[in-house]
Write an enzyme that holds these catalytic residues in place. Structure first.
Site, mmCIF file in Angstrom:
data_model
loop_
_atom_site.group_PDB
_atom_site.id
_atom_site.type_symbol
_atom_site.label_atom_id
_atom_site.label_comp_id
_atom_site.label_asym_id
_atom_site.label_seq_id
_atom_site.Cartn_x
_atom_site.Cartn_y
_atom_site.Cartn_z
ATOM 1 N N HIS A 155 0.841 -1.224 0.000
ATOM 2 C CA HIS A 155 0.000 0.000 0.000
ATOM 3 C C HIS A 155 0.867 1.261 0.000
ATOM 4 O O HIS A 155 0.435 2.310 0.476
ATOM 5 C CB HIS A 155 -0.950 0.032 1.206
ATOM 6 C CG HIS A 155 -1.631 -1.264 1.484
ATOM 7 N ND1 HIS A 155 -2.807 -1.635 0.878
ATOM 8 C CD2 HIS A 155 -1.254 -2.313 2.263
ATOM 9 C CE1 HIS A 155 -3.155 -2.847 1.303
ATOM 10 N NE2 HIS A 155 -2.217 -3.291 2.132
ATOM 11 N N SER A 276 14.627 21.087 -17.739
ATOM 12 C CA SER A 276 13.410 21.879 -17.896
ATOM 13 C C SER A 276 13.765 23.146 -18.645
ATOM 14 O O SER A 276 14.872 23.670 -18.507
ATOM 15 C CB SER A 276 12.838 22.227 -16.523
ATOM 16 O OG SER A 276 12.061 23.407 -16.596
ATOM 17 N N LYS A 282 16.367 20.972 -12.740
ATOM 18 C CA LYS A 282 15.598 19.742 -12.943
ATOM 19 C C LYS A 282 16.387 18.576 -13.530
ATOM 20 O O LYS A 282 17.257 18.749 -14.362
ATOM 21 C CB LYS A 282 14.412 20.031 -13.861
ATOM 22 C CG LYS A 282 13.383 20.930 -13.237
ATOM 23 C CD LYS A 282 12.589 20.219 -12.167
ATOM 24 C CE LYS A 282 11.233 19.821 -12.725
ATOM 25 N NZ LYS A 282 10.500 19.029 -11.756
ATOM 26 N N GLU A 289 8.777 8.005 -17.862
ATOM 27 C CA GLU A 289 7.364 8.400 -17.916
ATOM 28 C C GLU A 289 6.713 7.948 -19.222
ATOM 29 O O GLU A 289 5.564 7.493 -19.229
ATOM 30 C CB GLU A 289 7.236 9.915 -17.746
ATOM 31 C CG GLU A 289 7.540 10.357 -16.325
ATOM 32 C CD GLU A 289 7.637 11.864 -16.181
ATOM 33 O OE1 GLU A 289 7.018 12.399 -15.256
ATOM 34 O OE2 GLU A 289 8.337 12.510 -16.988
#
Ligand code: ARG
Length: 488
Positions: A155, A276, A282, A289
Protein backbone atom coordinates in the site's frame (compact mmCIF):
# COMPACT_ATOMS: atom_id res chain seq x y z
CA UNK A 1 -0.47 0.59 -63.68
CA UNK A 2 -3.31 -1.47 -62.32
CA UNK A 3 -2.71 -5.20 -62.43
CA UNK A 4 -6.06 -6.31 -61.05
CA UNK A 5 -8.88 -4.63 -62.79
CA UNK A 6 -9.41 -5.64 -66.42
CA UNK A 7 -12.92 -6.65 -65.54
CA UNK A 8 -13.78 -3.23 -64.19
CA UNK A 9 -14.77 -0.47 -66.58
CA UNK A 10 -13.29 2.31 -64.54
CA UNK A 11 -10.02 2.64 -62.73
CA UNK A 12 -10.31 3.02 -58.98
CA UNK A 13 -11.22 6.48 -57.68
CA UNK A 14 -7.91 8.18 -56.76
CA UNK A 15 -9.26 8.96 -53.30
CA UNK A 16 -10.12 5.31 -52.81
CA UNK A 17 -6.63 4.36 -54.01
CA UNK A 18 -5.12 6.57 -51.33
CA UNK A 19 -7.55 5.28 -48.77
CA UNK A 20 -6.70 1.63 -49.48
CA UNK A 21 -2.95 2.12 -49.80
CA UNK A 22 -0.92 0.12 -47.26
CA UNK A 23 2.57 0.94 -48.52
CA UNK A 24 3.60 2.82 -45.37
CA UNK A 25 3.38 -0.22 -43.09
CA UNK A 26 4.35 -2.50 -45.97
CA UNK A 27 7.83 -0.92 -45.93
CA UNK A 28 8.45 -3.29 -43.04
CA UNK A 29 7.36 -6.27 -45.17
CA UNK A 30 9.43 -5.68 -48.30
CA UNK A 31 12.22 -8.06 -47.37
CA UNK A 32 9.61 -10.63 -46.37
CA UNK A 33 7.74 -10.25 -49.64
CA UNK A 34 10.94 -10.86 -51.58
CA UNK A 35 11.77 -13.95 -49.52
CA UNK A 36 8.23 -15.21 -50.14
CA UNK A 37 8.46 -14.49 -53.85
CA UNK A 38 11.73 -16.39 -54.17
CA UNK A 39 10.40 -19.43 -52.35
CA UNK A 40 7.18 -19.36 -54.39
CA UNK A 41 9.24 -19.32 -57.57
CA UNK A 42 10.95 -22.49 -56.36
CA UNK A 43 7.56 -24.09 -55.69
CA UNK A 44 6.42 -23.15 -59.21
CA UNK A 45 9.56 -24.69 -60.67
CA UNK A 46 8.91 -27.89 -58.67
CA UNK A 47 5.40 -27.90 -60.11
CA UNK A 48 6.71 -27.51 -63.65
CA UNK A 49 5.12 -24.08 -64.07
CA UNK A 50 8.55 -22.46 -64.43
CA UNK A 51 11.60 -23.92 -66.19
CA UNK A 52 14.85 -24.13 -64.21
CA UNK A 53 16.13 -21.26 -66.30
CA UNK A 54 13.08 -19.13 -65.56
CA UNK A 55 13.47 -19.89 -61.88
CA UNK A 56 17.04 -18.73 -62.02
CA UNK A 57 16.07 -15.50 -63.75
CA UNK A 58 13.36 -14.80 -61.22
CA UNK A 59 15.64 -15.51 -58.30
CA UNK A 60 18.28 -13.24 -59.80
CA UNK A 61 15.72 -10.46 -60.13
CA UNK A 62 14.59 -10.95 -56.53
CA UNK A 63 18.20 -10.65 -55.46
CA UNK A 64 18.51 -7.44 -57.44
CA UNK A 65 15.34 -6.06 -55.88
CA UNK A 66 16.68 -6.89 -52.45
CA UNK A 67 19.93 -5.08 -53.16
CA UNK A 68 17.97 -2.05 -54.35
CA UNK A 69 15.83 -2.20 -51.23
CA UNK A 70 18.87 -2.27 -49.00
CA UNK A 71 20.24 0.80 -50.72
CA UNK A 72 16.88 2.50 -50.15
CA UNK A 73 16.20 2.34 -53.88
CA UNK A 74 13.03 0.33 -53.85
CA UNK A 75 10.41 2.93 -52.93
CA UNK A 76 6.93 1.47 -52.71
CA UNK A 77 4.52 3.28 -55.01
CA UNK A 78 1.29 4.06 -53.15
CA UNK A 79 -0.65 3.90 -56.43
CA UNK A 80 0.10 0.17 -56.53
CA UNK A 81 -1.68 -0.32 -53.22
CA UNK A 82 0.68 -2.62 -51.37
CA UNK A 83 4.05 -4.29 -51.30
CA UNK A 84 2.82 -7.34 -53.19
CA UNK A 85 1.69 -5.39 -56.24
CA UNK A 86 4.87 -3.31 -56.10
CA UNK A 87 7.11 -6.37 -56.19
CA UNK A 88 5.13 -8.03 -58.98
CA UNK A 89 5.12 -4.83 -61.03
CA UNK A 90 8.87 -4.45 -60.52
CA UNK A 91 9.51 -8.03 -61.66
CA UNK A 92 7.27 -7.63 -64.67
CA UNK A 93 9.00 -4.43 -65.65
CA UNK A 94 12.37 -6.21 -65.46
CA UNK A 95 11.45 -9.63 -66.80
CA UNK A 96 8.50 -8.99 -69.11
CA UNK A 97 6.42 -12.14 -69.72
CA UNK A 98 8.25 -14.08 -67.06
CA UNK A 99 7.31 -11.53 -64.39
CA UNK A 100 3.67 -12.13 -65.20
CA UNK A 101 4.01 -15.79 -64.22
CA UNK A 102 5.01 -15.31 -60.60
CA UNK A 103 1.46 -14.87 -59.30
CA UNK A 104 0.46 -18.35 -60.53
CA UNK A 105 -1.05 -20.37 -57.70
CA UNK A 106 -0.75 -17.66 -55.11
CA UNK A 107 -2.81 -14.73 -53.91
CA UNK A 108 -2.13 -11.59 -51.99
CA UNK A 109 -4.12 -13.29 -49.26
CA UNK A 110 -1.61 -16.04 -48.59
CA UNK A 111 1.19 -13.59 -49.43
CA UNK A 112 0.27 -11.07 -46.77
CA UNK A 113 -0.29 -13.87 -44.24
CA UNK A 114 3.18 -15.15 -45.05
CA UNK A 115 4.83 -11.73 -44.93
CA UNK A 116 3.26 -11.04 -41.55
CA UNK A 117 4.45 -14.35 -40.13
CA UNK A 118 7.97 -13.78 -41.41
CA UNK A 119 7.96 -10.24 -40.05
CA UNK A 120 6.44 -11.34 -36.75
CA UNK A 121 9.16 -13.95 -36.41
CA UNK A 122 11.87 -11.37 -36.97
CA UNK A 123 10.23 -8.81 -34.70
CA UNK A 124 9.76 -11.32 -31.95
CA UNK A 125 13.41 -12.34 -32.00
CA UNK A 126 14.53 -8.70 -31.84
CA UNK A 127 12.24 -8.05 -28.89
CA UNK A 128 13.46 -11.19 -27.12
CA UNK A 129 17.02 -9.99 -27.54
CA UNK A 130 16.07 -6.56 -26.17
CA UNK A 131 14.31 -8.05 -23.16
CA UNK A 132 17.36 -10.18 -22.43
CA UNK A 133 19.43 -6.99 -22.45
CA UNK A 134 17.00 -5.38 -20.04
CA UNK A 135 17.37 -8.33 -17.65
CA UNK A 136 21.14 -7.87 -17.77
CA UNK A 137 20.74 -4.15 -17.11
CA UNK A 138 18.61 -4.79 -14.03
CA UNK A 139 21.13 -7.26 -12.77
CA UNK A 140 23.99 -4.81 -13.31
CA UNK A 141 22.19 -2.13 -11.28
CA UNK A 142 21.64 -4.60 -8.46
CA UNK A 143 25.33 -5.47 -8.55
CA UNK A 144 26.21 -1.81 -7.93
CA UNK A 145 24.71 -2.07 -4.43
CA UNK A 146 24.67 -5.79 -3.56
CA UNK A 147 24.02 -5.30 0.15
CA UNK A 148 21.70 -2.33 0.09
CA UNK A 149 18.39 -2.67 1.91
CA UNK A 150 15.35 -0.49 1.47
CA UNK A 151 11.91 -0.24 3.01
CA UNK A 152 9.71 -2.73 1.17
CA UNK A 153 6.17 -1.40 1.07
CA UNK A 154 2.63 -2.64 0.79
CA UNK A 155 0.00 0.00 0.00
CA UNK A 156 3.08 2.23 -0.47
CA UNK A 157 3.43 2.25 3.36
CA UNK A 158 6.65 0.99 4.97
CA UNK A 159 6.26 -2.76 5.51
CA UNK A 160 9.46 -4.80 5.90
CA UNK A 161 12.99 -4.16 4.75
CA UNK A 162 14.09 -5.96 1.59
CA UNK A 163 17.34 -6.17 -0.31
CA UNK A 164 17.61 -3.80 -3.26
CA UNK A 165 18.83 -6.79 -5.30
CA UNK A 166 15.59 -8.59 -4.39
CA UNK A 167 13.63 -5.75 -5.97
CA UNK A 168 15.71 -6.09 -9.16
CA UNK A 169 15.12 -9.85 -9.11
CA UNK A 170 11.35 -9.28 -8.94
CA UNK A 171 11.41 -7.29 -12.17
CA UNK A 172 13.58 -9.95 -13.81
CA UNK A 173 11.02 -12.63 -12.87
CA UNK A 174 8.33 -10.65 -14.70
CA UNK A 175 10.54 -10.29 -17.76
CA UNK A 176 11.35 -14.01 -17.70
CA UNK A 177 7.62 -14.75 -17.95
CA UNK A 178 7.33 -12.27 -20.84
CA UNK A 179 10.17 -14.03 -22.62
CA UNK A 180 8.52 -17.41 -22.04
CA UNK A 181 5.29 -16.04 -23.46
CA UNK A 182 7.20 -14.86 -26.55
CA UNK A 183 8.66 -18.34 -26.97
CA UNK A 184 5.17 -19.86 -26.68
CA UNK A 185 3.78 -17.42 -29.24
CA UNK A 186 6.69 -18.23 -31.53
CA UNK A 187 5.74 -21.93 -31.62
CA UNK A 188 2.24 -21.14 -32.92
CA UNK A 189 3.31 -18.46 -35.35
CA UNK A 190 6.03 -20.53 -37.00
CA UNK A 191 3.68 -22.11 -39.54
CA UNK A 192 3.70 -21.35 -43.27
CA UNK A 193 0.46 -20.21 -44.95
CA UNK A 194 1.93 -20.11 -48.47
CA UNK A 195 0.04 -22.34 -50.89
CA UNK A 196 -3.37 -21.51 -49.45
CA UNK A 197 -3.67 -19.03 -52.34
CA UNK A 198 -6.81 -16.89 -52.17
CA UNK A 199 -8.68 -19.21 -49.81
CA UNK A 200 -9.11 -22.63 -51.40
CA UNK A 201 -5.64 -23.84 -52.25
CA UNK A 202 -4.53 -24.24 -55.85
CA UNK A 203 -4.80 -26.65 -58.76
CA UNK A 204 -1.07 -26.35 -59.46
CA UNK A 205 1.17 -29.07 -58.09
CA UNK A 206 2.85 -27.01 -55.42
CA UNK A 207 3.84 -28.49 -52.09
CA UNK A 208 3.27 -26.24 -49.05
CA UNK A 209 5.30 -28.55 -46.81
CA UNK A 210 8.36 -28.14 -49.00
CA UNK A 211 7.84 -24.38 -48.96
CA UNK A 212 7.52 -24.39 -45.17
CA UNK A 213 10.77 -26.31 -44.90
CA UNK A 214 12.58 -23.90 -47.22
CA UNK A 215 11.42 -21.00 -45.04
CA UNK A 216 12.51 -22.69 -41.78
CA UNK A 217 8.92 -22.88 -40.58
CA UNK A 218 8.04 -25.81 -38.31
CA UNK A 219 5.06 -26.84 -40.45
CA UNK A 220 2.70 -25.83 -43.25
CA UNK A 221 -0.96 -24.86 -42.77
CA UNK A 222 -3.55 -27.65 -42.65
CA UNK A 223 -6.60 -25.64 -43.79
CA UNK A 224 -6.37 -23.04 -46.53
CA UNK A 225 -9.36 -21.00 -45.30
CA UNK A 226 -7.75 -20.73 -41.90
CA UNK A 227 -4.32 -20.03 -43.33
CA UNK A 228 -5.40 -16.82 -45.07
CA UNK A 229 -7.58 -15.51 -42.26
CA UNK A 230 -5.74 -16.60 -39.12
CA UNK A 231 -4.29 -13.63 -37.27
CA UNK A 232 -4.11 -15.32 -33.87
CA UNK A 233 -0.36 -14.94 -33.93
CA UNK A 234 -0.67 -11.16 -34.26
CA UNK A 235 -3.16 -10.98 -31.43
CA UNK A 236 -0.99 -13.18 -29.24
CA UNK A 237 2.00 -10.95 -29.81
CA UNK A 238 -0.14 -7.90 -29.10
CA UNK A 239 -1.16 -9.55 -25.83
CA UNK A 240 2.42 -10.38 -24.89
CA UNK A 241 3.32 -6.76 -25.65
CA UNK A 242 0.43 -5.33 -23.67
CA UNK A 243 1.18 -7.50 -20.68
CA UNK A 244 4.91 -6.85 -21.03
CA UNK A 245 4.25 -3.12 -21.29
CA UNK A 246 2.31 -3.30 -18.03
CA UNK A 247 5.41 -4.83 -16.42
CA UNK A 248 7.60 -2.11 -17.88
CA UNK A 249 5.23 0.56 -16.62
CA UNK A 250 5.55 -0.87 -13.11
CA UNK A 251 9.32 -0.82 -13.39
CA UNK A 252 9.16 2.75 -14.70
CA UNK A 253 6.95 3.82 -11.82
CA UNK A 254 9.38 2.43 -9.23
CA UNK A 255 12.21 4.30 -10.90
CA UNK A 256 10.25 7.56 -11.20
CA UNK A 257 9.28 7.44 -7.54
CA UNK A 258 12.70 6.47 -6.29
CA UNK A 259 14.47 9.07 -8.41
CA UNK A 260 12.37 11.80 -6.78
CA UNK A 261 14.46 13.63 -4.14
CA UNK A 262 11.91 12.78 -1.43
CA UNK A 263 13.00 9.14 -1.90
CA UNK A 264 16.42 9.51 -3.47
CA UNK A 265 17.05 5.73 -3.67
CA UNK A 266 18.13 5.98 -7.30
CA UNK A 267 19.76 8.61 -9.45
CA UNK A 268 19.02 8.85 -13.16
CA UNK A 269 21.99 8.74 -15.51
CA UNK A 270 22.72 12.11 -17.11
CA UNK A 271 22.15 10.65 -20.56
CA UNK A 272 18.65 9.58 -19.53
CA UNK A 273 17.53 12.58 -17.48
CA UNK A 274 15.83 15.56 -19.06
CA UNK A 275 16.05 19.22 -18.09
CA UNK A 276 13.41 21.88 -17.90
CA UNK A 277 13.08 24.87 -20.19
CA UNK A 278 12.53 27.11 -17.14
CA UNK A 279 13.73 25.36 -13.96
CA UNK A 280 17.51 24.98 -14.15
CA UNK A 281 17.81 22.41 -11.36
CA UNK A 282 15.60 19.74 -12.94
CA UNK A 283 16.48 16.10 -13.64
CA UNK A 284 13.29 14.73 -15.02
CA UNK A 285 12.57 11.04 -15.71
CA UNK A 286 10.84 11.62 -19.08
CA UNK A 287 12.11 8.37 -20.59
CA UNK A 288 10.55 6.36 -17.77
CA UNK A 289 7.36 8.40 -17.92
CA UNK A 290 6.87 7.61 -21.59
CA UNK A 291 7.54 3.94 -20.80
CA UNK A 292 4.87 4.18 -18.10
CA UNK A 293 2.42 5.67 -20.60
CA UNK A 294 3.27 3.18 -23.36
CA UNK A 295 1.36 0.45 -21.57
CA UNK A 296 -1.85 2.34 -22.27
CA UNK A 297 -1.05 2.41 -25.98
CA UNK A 298 -0.18 -1.29 -26.02
CA UNK A 299 -3.42 -2.19 -24.25
CA UNK A 300 -5.27 -0.15 -26.86
CA UNK A 301 -3.51 -1.99 -29.67
CA UNK A 302 -4.45 -5.38 -28.23
CA UNK A 303 -8.06 -4.24 -27.93
CA UNK A 304 -7.97 -2.95 -31.51
CA UNK A 305 -6.50 -6.20 -32.83
CA UNK A 306 -9.11 -8.32 -31.10
CA UNK A 307 -11.95 -6.05 -32.10
CA UNK A 308 -11.00 -6.08 -35.79
CA UNK A 309 -11.02 -9.89 -35.87
CA UNK A 310 -14.31 -10.07 -34.04
CA UNK A 311 -17.24 -11.06 -36.25
CA UNK A 312 -15.26 -11.29 -39.51
CA UNK A 313 -16.83 -13.69 -42.00
CA UNK A 314 -14.63 -16.44 -43.47
CA UNK A 315 -12.00 -15.95 -44.89
CA UNK A 316 -9.83 -12.95 -45.95
CA UNK A 317 -11.33 -9.50 -45.46
CA UNK A 318 -9.69 -6.17 -46.03
CA UNK A 319 -10.31 -5.31 -42.38
CA UNK A 320 -7.16 -7.32 -41.77
CA UNK A 321 -5.15 -4.65 -43.54
CA UNK A 322 -6.25 -2.15 -40.89
CA UNK A 323 -5.22 -4.60 -38.20
CA UNK A 324 -1.85 -4.98 -39.91
CA UNK A 325 -1.44 -1.20 -40.01
CA UNK A 326 -2.00 -0.83 -36.28
CA UNK A 327 0.27 -3.71 -35.34
CA UNK A 328 3.19 -2.95 -37.64
CA UNK A 329 3.28 0.55 -36.17
CA UNK A 330 2.97 -0.97 -32.71
CA UNK A 331 5.99 -3.18 -33.36
CA UNK A 332 8.05 -0.22 -34.53
CA UNK A 333 7.21 1.66 -31.34
CA UNK A 334 7.82 -1.36 -29.14
CA UNK A 335 11.29 -1.90 -30.59
CA UNK A 336 12.10 1.79 -30.12
CA UNK A 337 11.07 1.65 -26.49
CA UNK A 338 13.06 -1.49 -25.82
CA UNK A 339 16.09 -0.04 -27.58
CA UNK A 340 16.35 2.82 -25.08
CA UNK A 341 15.17 1.22 -21.85
CA UNK A 342 18.05 -1.21 -21.10
CA UNK A 343 20.62 1.61 -21.14
CA UNK A 344 18.36 3.93 -19.16
CA UNK A 345 18.14 1.20 -16.51
CA UNK A 346 21.84 0.31 -16.63
CA UNK A 347 22.69 3.99 -16.07
CA UNK A 348 20.76 4.22 -12.81
CA UNK A 349 22.88 4.76 -9.71
CA UNK A 350 21.61 3.24 -6.46
CA UNK A 351 22.01 5.32 -3.27
CA UNK A 352 22.31 2.67 -0.51
CA UNK A 353 22.67 5.27 2.26
CA UNK A 354 19.31 6.82 1.33
CA UNK A 355 17.69 3.39 1.10
CA UNK A 356 19.02 2.35 4.48
CA UNK A 357 18.04 5.59 6.18
CA UNK A 358 14.50 5.13 4.90
CA UNK A 359 14.46 1.44 5.85
CA UNK A 360 15.33 2.47 9.42
CA UNK A 361 12.19 4.63 9.59
CA UNK A 362 8.59 3.48 9.86
CA UNK A 363 9.34 0.55 12.21
CA UNK A 364 9.84 -1.90 9.36
CA UNK A 365 11.45 -4.27 11.87
CA UNK A 366 8.26 -4.58 13.97
CA UNK A 367 7.37 -7.95 12.40
CA UNK A 368 10.86 -9.19 13.29
CA UNK A 369 10.21 -8.17 16.88
CA UNK A 370 6.95 -10.17 16.90
CA UNK A 371 8.75 -13.18 15.36
CA UNK A 372 11.38 -12.92 18.12
CA UNK A 373 8.60 -13.17 20.72
CA UNK A 374 7.14 -16.20 18.92
CA UNK A 375 10.52 -17.92 19.16
CA UNK A 376 10.32 -17.26 22.90
CA UNK A 377 7.00 -19.07 23.13
CA UNK A 378 4.49 -16.22 22.75
CA UNK A 379 1.54 -16.97 20.42
CA UNK A 380 1.78 -14.85 17.28
CA UNK A 381 -1.42 -12.87 17.90
CA UNK A 382 -0.18 -11.88 21.37
CA UNK A 383 3.30 -11.19 20.00
CA UNK A 384 1.73 -8.92 17.38
CA UNK A 385 0.05 -6.93 20.18
CA UNK A 386 3.25 -6.65 22.22
CA UNK A 387 5.19 -5.48 19.19
CA UNK A 388 2.47 -2.89 18.54
CA UNK A 389 2.93 -1.66 22.11
CA UNK A 390 6.66 -1.38 21.48
CA UNK A 391 5.94 0.63 18.32
CA UNK A 392 3.69 2.97 20.35
CA UNK A 393 6.38 3.41 22.98
CA UNK A 394 8.93 4.19 20.29
CA UNK A 395 6.59 6.71 18.63
CA UNK A 396 5.92 8.39 22.00
CA UNK A 397 9.67 8.66 22.60
CA UNK A 398 10.23 9.74 18.96
CA UNK A 399 12.68 6.88 18.48
CA UNK A 400 13.10 3.84 16.27
CA UNK A 401 12.60 0.44 17.92
CA UNK A 402 16.32 -0.14 18.18
CA UNK A 403 16.84 3.30 19.76
CA UNK A 404 14.66 2.34 22.77
CA UNK A 405 16.70 1.86 25.94
CA UNK A 406 16.85 -1.50 27.71
CA UNK A 407 14.47 -0.15 30.35
CA UNK A 408 12.02 1.13 27.77
CA UNK A 409 12.07 -2.25 26.01
CA UNK A 410 11.67 -4.14 29.28
CA UNK A 411 8.70 -1.95 30.20
CA UNK A 412 6.78 -3.32 27.21
CA UNK A 413 8.26 -6.77 26.65
CA UNK A 414 9.21 -7.81 30.21
CA UNK A 415 11.60 -10.80 30.30
CA UNK A 416 11.18 -11.23 26.51
CA UNK A 417 13.22 -8.07 25.93
CA UNK A 418 16.25 -10.30 26.26
CA UNK A 419 18.07 -10.76 22.96
CA UNK A 420 15.65 -8.51 21.11
CA UNK A 421 18.35 -6.11 19.92
CA UNK A 422 19.84 -8.82 17.71
CA UNK A 423 16.74 -8.89 15.53
CA UNK A 424 16.12 -5.15 15.23
CA UNK A 425 17.29 -2.85 12.44
CA UNK A 426 16.82 -3.26 8.68
CA UNK A 427 19.92 -5.38 8.02
CA UNK A 428 19.01 -7.89 10.72
CA UNK A 429 15.46 -8.06 9.40
CA UNK A 430 16.70 -8.81 5.88
CA UNK A 431 19.27 -11.35 7.10
CA UNK A 432 16.55 -13.23 8.97
CA UNK A 433 14.40 -13.86 5.89
CA UNK A 434 16.16 -17.07 4.94
CA UNK A 435 13.08 -18.97 3.75
CA UNK A 436 13.37 -20.08 0.10
CA UNK A 437 12.74 -17.19 -2.25
CA UNK A 438 13.06 -14.76 0.67
CA UNK A 439 15.09 -11.59 0.80
CA UNK A 440 18.10 -12.76 2.85
CA UNK A 441 21.17 -11.98 0.76
CA UNK A 442 22.17 -15.63 0.30
CA UNK A 443 18.66 -16.42 -0.94
CA UNK A 444 18.79 -13.49 -3.34
CA UNK A 445 22.11 -14.79 -4.67
CA UNK A 446 20.54 -18.23 -5.28
CA UNK A 447 17.61 -16.58 -7.03
CA UNK A 448 19.91 -14.59 -9.30
CA UNK A 449 21.82 -17.72 -10.19
CA UNK A 450 18.66 -19.61 -11.11
CA UNK A 451 17.42 -16.64 -13.14
CA UNK A 452 20.71 -16.51 -15.02
CA UNK A 453 20.33 -20.18 -15.97
CA UNK A 454 16.77 -19.70 -17.19
CA UNK A 455 17.76 -16.61 -19.16
CA UNK A 456 20.64 -18.50 -20.71
CA UNK A 457 18.25 -21.20 -21.93
CA UNK A 458 15.91 -18.59 -23.38
CA UNK A 459 18.80 -16.78 -25.04
CA UNK A 460 20.04 -20.06 -26.55
CA UNK A 461 16.58 -20.80 -27.96
CA UNK A 462 16.17 -17.39 -29.58
CA UNK A 463 19.77 -17.37 -30.76
CA UNK A 464 19.52 -20.75 -32.52
CA UNK A 465 16.16 -19.84 -34.10
CA UNK A 466 17.63 -16.56 -35.31
CA UNK A 467 20.47 -18.43 -37.00
CA UNK A 468 18.19 -21.06 -38.53
CA UNK A 469 15.80 -18.44 -39.90
CA UNK A 470 18.60 -16.21 -41.15
CA UNK A 471 20.21 -19.12 -43.03
CA UNK A 472 16.94 -19.99 -44.79
CA UNK A 473 16.06 -16.41 -45.68
CA UNK A 474 19.55 -15.46 -46.79
CA UNK A 475 19.68 -18.40 -49.19
CA UNK A 476 16.48 -17.19 -50.85
CA UNK A 477 17.84 -13.68 -51.33
CA UNK A 478 21.20 -14.78 -52.70
CA UNK A 479 22.41 -14.08 -56.24
CA UNK A 480 22.11 -16.89 -58.80
CA UNK A 481 23.84 -17.81 -62.08
CA UNK A 482 21.77 -15.23 -63.88
CA UNK A 483 22.58 -12.44 -61.46
CA UNK A 484 25.44 -11.35 -63.69
CA UNK A 485 23.26 -11.29 -66.81
CA UNK A 486 21.33 -8.09 -67.51
CA UNK A 487 17.65 -8.93 -67.32
CA UNK A 488 15.44 -8.10 -70.31
N1 ARG B 1 -2.91 -5.06 -48.93
C1 ARG B 1 -3.63 -6.19 -48.48
C2 ARG B 1 -3.48 -6.37 -46.99
O1 ARG B 1 -2.61 -5.83 -46.43
C3 ARG B 1 -3.15 -7.43 -49.16
C4 ARG B 1 -4.19 -8.45 -49.38
C5 ARG B 1 -5.21 -7.94 -50.32
N2 ARG B 1 -6.09 -8.95 -50.71
C6 ARG B 1 -7.21 -8.68 -51.29
N3 ARG B 1 -7.98 -9.67 -51.62
N4 ARG B 1 -7.60 -7.47 -51.55
O2 ARG B 1 -4.23 -7.08 -46.36
Amino acid sequence: MDLRSKRLNKTLDPLAVRFLDSTDEDEDLLREDLVGTAVHAEALADAGVLTPQELDLLRAAVHQAYEDAQRGQFPLKPALEDVHMNVEAWLTQRLGELGKKIHTGRSRNDQVALDLRLAARRHLMTVAHQLLRLCKALRSVADKAPEAVLPGTTHLQPAQPVAFAHWAGMHVERLVRDLERLRDAYARLNVSPLGAAALAGTSHAIDPARTAERLAFDAAFRNSLDAVSDRDFLIEIAYVHAHGAVHLSQLAEDVILWAAPAYGFLELGDAHATGSSIMPQKRNPDVFEVVRAAAATAIGELTTALAISKGLPAAYNRDLQEQKRVLVHAWRRQRKLLAVLPDAVANLTPRPERMEAAAGQGHTDATELADHLVRRGVAFRDAHGMAADAVKAADDAEKTLSELTDDELAAVLGQHAQGVRDVLGPHAAVAAKTSPGGTALERVAEQHERQAEILEDLAAFFESETMRVAAAETRLLQPTQQSKVKPA
